[in-house]
Design a protein around this motif. Structure first.
Motif, short mmCIF file in Angstrom:
data_model
loop_
_atom_site.label_atom_id
_atom_site.label_comp_id
_atom_site.label_asym_id
_atom_site.label_seq_id
_atom_site.Cartn_x
_atom_site.Cartn_y
_atom_site.Cartn_z
N GLU A 1 81.73 57.10 67.85
CA GLU A 1 82.83 56.98 66.89
C GLU A 1 83.95 57.95 67.25
O GLU A 1 85.13 57.61 67.21
CB GLU A 1 82.34 57.26 65.46
N ARG B 1 86.70 55.40 68.16
CA ARG B 1 87.29 54.88 66.92
C ARG B 1 87.93 55.99 66.08
O ARG B 1 88.95 56.52 66.46
CB ARG B 1 86.23 54.06 66.17
N ASN C 1 86.85 55.97 57.47
CA ASN C 1 87.52 54.66 57.48
C ASN C 1 86.58 53.53 57.06
O ASN C 1 85.37 53.63 57.23
CB ASN C 1 88.05 54.35 58.89
N GLN C 2 87.18 52.49 56.53
CA GLN C 2 86.39 51.29 56.20
C GLN C 2 86.19 50.48 57.47
O GLN C 2 87.06 50.43 58.34
CB GLN C 2 87.11 50.46 55.15
N ARG C 3 85.05 49.83 57.57
CA ARG C 3 84.73 49.07 58.76
C ARG C 3 84.69 47.58 58.43
O ARG C 3 84.07 47.19 57.46
CB ARG C 3 83.38 49.54 59.33
N ALA D 1 82.34 44.53 62.63
CA ALA D 1 82.05 45.76 63.37
C ALA D 1 80.54 46.01 63.45
O ALA D 1 79.80 45.65 62.54
CB ALA D 1 82.73 46.95 62.71
N THR D 2 80.13 46.65 64.54
CA THR D 2 78.72 47.02 64.68
C THR D 2 78.60 48.54 64.56
O THR D 2 79.59 49.26 64.57
CB THR D 2 78.16 46.56 66.04
N TRP D 3 77.37 49.00 64.49
CA TRP D 3 77.06 50.42 64.27
C TRP D 3 76.37 50.94 65.54
O TRP D 3 75.29 50.46 65.89
CB TRP D 3 76.13 50.54 63.06
N MET E 1 86.94 46.07 66.87
CA MET E 1 86.01 46.00 65.74
C MET E 1 85.24 44.69 65.75
O MET E 1 84.55 44.35 64.80
CB MET E 1 86.77 46.15 64.41
N ASN E 2 85.39 43.90 66.82
CA ASN E 2 84.63 42.66 66.94
C ASN E 2 84.14 42.52 68.37
O ASN E 2 84.54 41.61 69.10
CB ASN E 2 85.49 41.46 66.52
N THR F 1 75.21 48.05 57.94
CA THR F 1 75.80 48.19 59.28
C THR F 1 76.65 46.98 59.65
O THR F 1 77.03 46.82 60.80
CB THR F 1 74.72 48.38 60.35
N HIS F 2 76.92 46.13 58.67
CA HIS F 2 77.76 44.96 58.91
C HIS F 2 77.18 44.03 59.97
O HIS F 2 76.12 43.46 59.77
CB HIS F 2 79.20 45.38 59.23
#
Lengths: 357, 357
Positions: free
Chosen positions: A155, A159, A166-168, A172-174, A220-221, A294-295
């Motif tokens: 990060e 990022r 920040n919002q993810r 986005a992955t972790w 983020m993708n 973790t989206h």
């Protein structure tokens, strides 16, 4: 098995356009998985050798922490294989950080001749591929492949500072905190080893990826950046070896996440292959979608590395899976190229892992 | 030649502690050197294939410029060898920039299966080493090894913005702008080639380096950081193959510069080897000490790469040198590790290059 020889090929080990079939498939002599706290709390938590609860792993910076994870993973794999560092002919390793500092500082004390590799999160596939060729080629009897990633270090580099909060976005992955190591050996070298490292797991082939740039610019993708590269490797693996997807018990990508995995399956369907029944993504498996927030899933070199060494190898030793196509995926993301408006190219490296009794 | 087999060795290609002797030494099928303007004005200027006068090489950023140099070098080497990109089985490449962006964006259009490598300025030695093993091991008949560096891109990443106009200490080196490519092929693959690429230059062996950290923290004195790593590789090359320094017409380090070269010769003397008569450093040769104001000399992946492909190969084709030990050297420098107070570890990779009629 039908094997077609094409352009640029005159050797009996190279198969089709991008693959290699090993004549004396190197075997797995030892392996290890060191996971971070969050990974330890996830669905695969019980599979890992060690859960490192301290995010700094006793170190003084995120980078230092990652170096310590690599060192610990290498030492544990060597110990589990009842070897010493001096028994290992080559170390092939890399990480996500600029100039591979997690690796350089992590492995210096091992004093093993070293090739640094960079394939972003595909590193475990790249390092195992080269390791297997060096062994099958007769240049070494034991080689260690090693990689790592660290959530906070990644990060910080790629990022936003963690403190910024920040919002993810959902795509986005972790980045996984963890390090995995695999020691490959020549089949001749097999000797009495502890039961959980019994050398029946072999690398029987590889399919090497190309850098692919579909012009996707969203850091983020990353699943979308990598899915075409993964599809290309899986497609060439199947066509080079003239196999159907069901040859494999599992086709395992690295860190496409939920978003990228859907894209991969769609691309493969367009290419005439349905992999939806046996596809698995390490990034999807390593965290719980319901409880871990973790989206799109996990990512990072460590994601596929510890899923392989913690979970996949266990399934293979238990004979639940006997044939696996392991395809770690890398997004060639750099803050410099990204801030200059460039796309994020992808790469993937395929490794065929099979149980040979 | 006396060859001793030691720990961890059971193959007939691995020699001593860190070396490989090729059974069918891969040969150089093609090579290229693209140099920047300053390098073109230096003592080796007339040797390079192309002098790129535009620092941006027609691109829009320093990184883009470096990518263009790599692409041009790869394409020229492929063309000089009368090949097409699709004839090349693997591309092994890297650069100094974080996440290898010069390479990723430079080679994407070639569509060659790719292994990204990082060894800082030792990259040409690492990529040739792996390429040679993949060929001798029977996995490929043609492999391209490629690297680059760019003065402005490196200064931007590692030191100060050019506009800042900082003074540079005398131990500092000047990052070479340039890219070099080498295509290696199986001896079986030799066919009619243009005269200046006649395949009499062979890679007969390699000696792979370890990461060595002597605790030196001065990013403006990278020669001192790398000299111990170079000494270790040269020492093991000589002892593994049981050779004296005078076996080689030249022992060529990458970019130690004046300061590092002196340290290397001192260390080698302590180890019982006098290499002062036949040692040469690419960083010392590439710029004029009198007129080009580069202080300790040139550096960067491109330094040893274009000195090898522009100058050393010419000397070998002219039979002035028949046996060369090429030892590119890398300082594993990162702004992150450096700013966190860490040292700059070094690595080196040795390649034995010989004329075989």
């Amino acid at each position: 098995m039908g094997i077609s020889m094409e352009n640029g090929l005159s050797t009996n080990k190279s198969v089709g356009k991008q693959s290699v079939l090993f004549q004396n498939p190197p075997c797995v002599l030892g392996y290890s998985s060191i996971a971070g706290k969050k990974e330890g709390e996830g669905p695969l938590g019980s599979c890992f050798d060690i859960i490192e609860e301290d995010p700094l792993a006793g170190g003084k910076s995120w980078e230092d922490a990652e170096s310590r994870l690599q060192k610990k993973a290498a030492e544990l794999a060597i110990q589990k294989a009842s070897l010493q560092p001096k028994d290992i002919r080559y170390l092939i390793a890399g990480d996500l950080l600029g100039q591979l500092i997690a690796t350089s500082f992590g492995i210096v004390d091992l004093e093993i001749p070293m090739f640094g590799v960079y394939g972003a999160c595909s590193t475990m596939g790249e390092s195992i591929s080269i390791a297997a060729m060096l062994i099958d080629g007769g240049f070494a009897d034991k080689v260690i492949a090693l990689t790592s990633s660290h959530f906070a270090g990644a990060e910080k580099q790629f990022r936003f500072p963690l403190d910024y909060g920040n919002q993810r976005p959902l795509a986005a992955t972790w980045t996984v905190t963890g390090s995995g190591a695999v020691i490959l050996g020549s089949p001749k070298e097999v000797k009495k080893l502890p039961e959980d490292t019994n050398p029946t797991i072999h690398i029987t082939g590889i399919t090497t990826g190309k850098v692919m740039d579909y012009g996707i610019k969203d850091s983020m993708n990353m699943g979308a950046c990598m899915a075409p590269a993964a599809a290309d490797v899986i497609f060439h693996n199947l066509s080079d070896f003239d196999r159907k997807p069901d040859y494999y018990d599992k086709i395992i990508t690295g860190d496409l996440g939920y978003v990228g995995a859907d894209i991969l399956k769609d691309i493969m369907k367009e290419k005439g292959y349905d992999i939806s029944k046996n596809h698995m993504d390490c990034g999807v498996e390593i965290f719980s979608k319901e409880t871990q927030d973790t989206h799109s899933g996990g990512s990072g070199c460590g994601c596929s590395a510890i899923t392989l060494t913690g979970y996949v190898f266990k399934k293979m030793i238990q004979r639940e899976w006997k044939k696996v196509l392991f395809v770690p995926t890398g997004a060639l993301l750099s803050t410099v190229s990204f801030n200059e408006g460039n796309s994020v190219p992808g790469i993937a490296h395929g490794v065929v892992i099979e149980i040979m009794e």
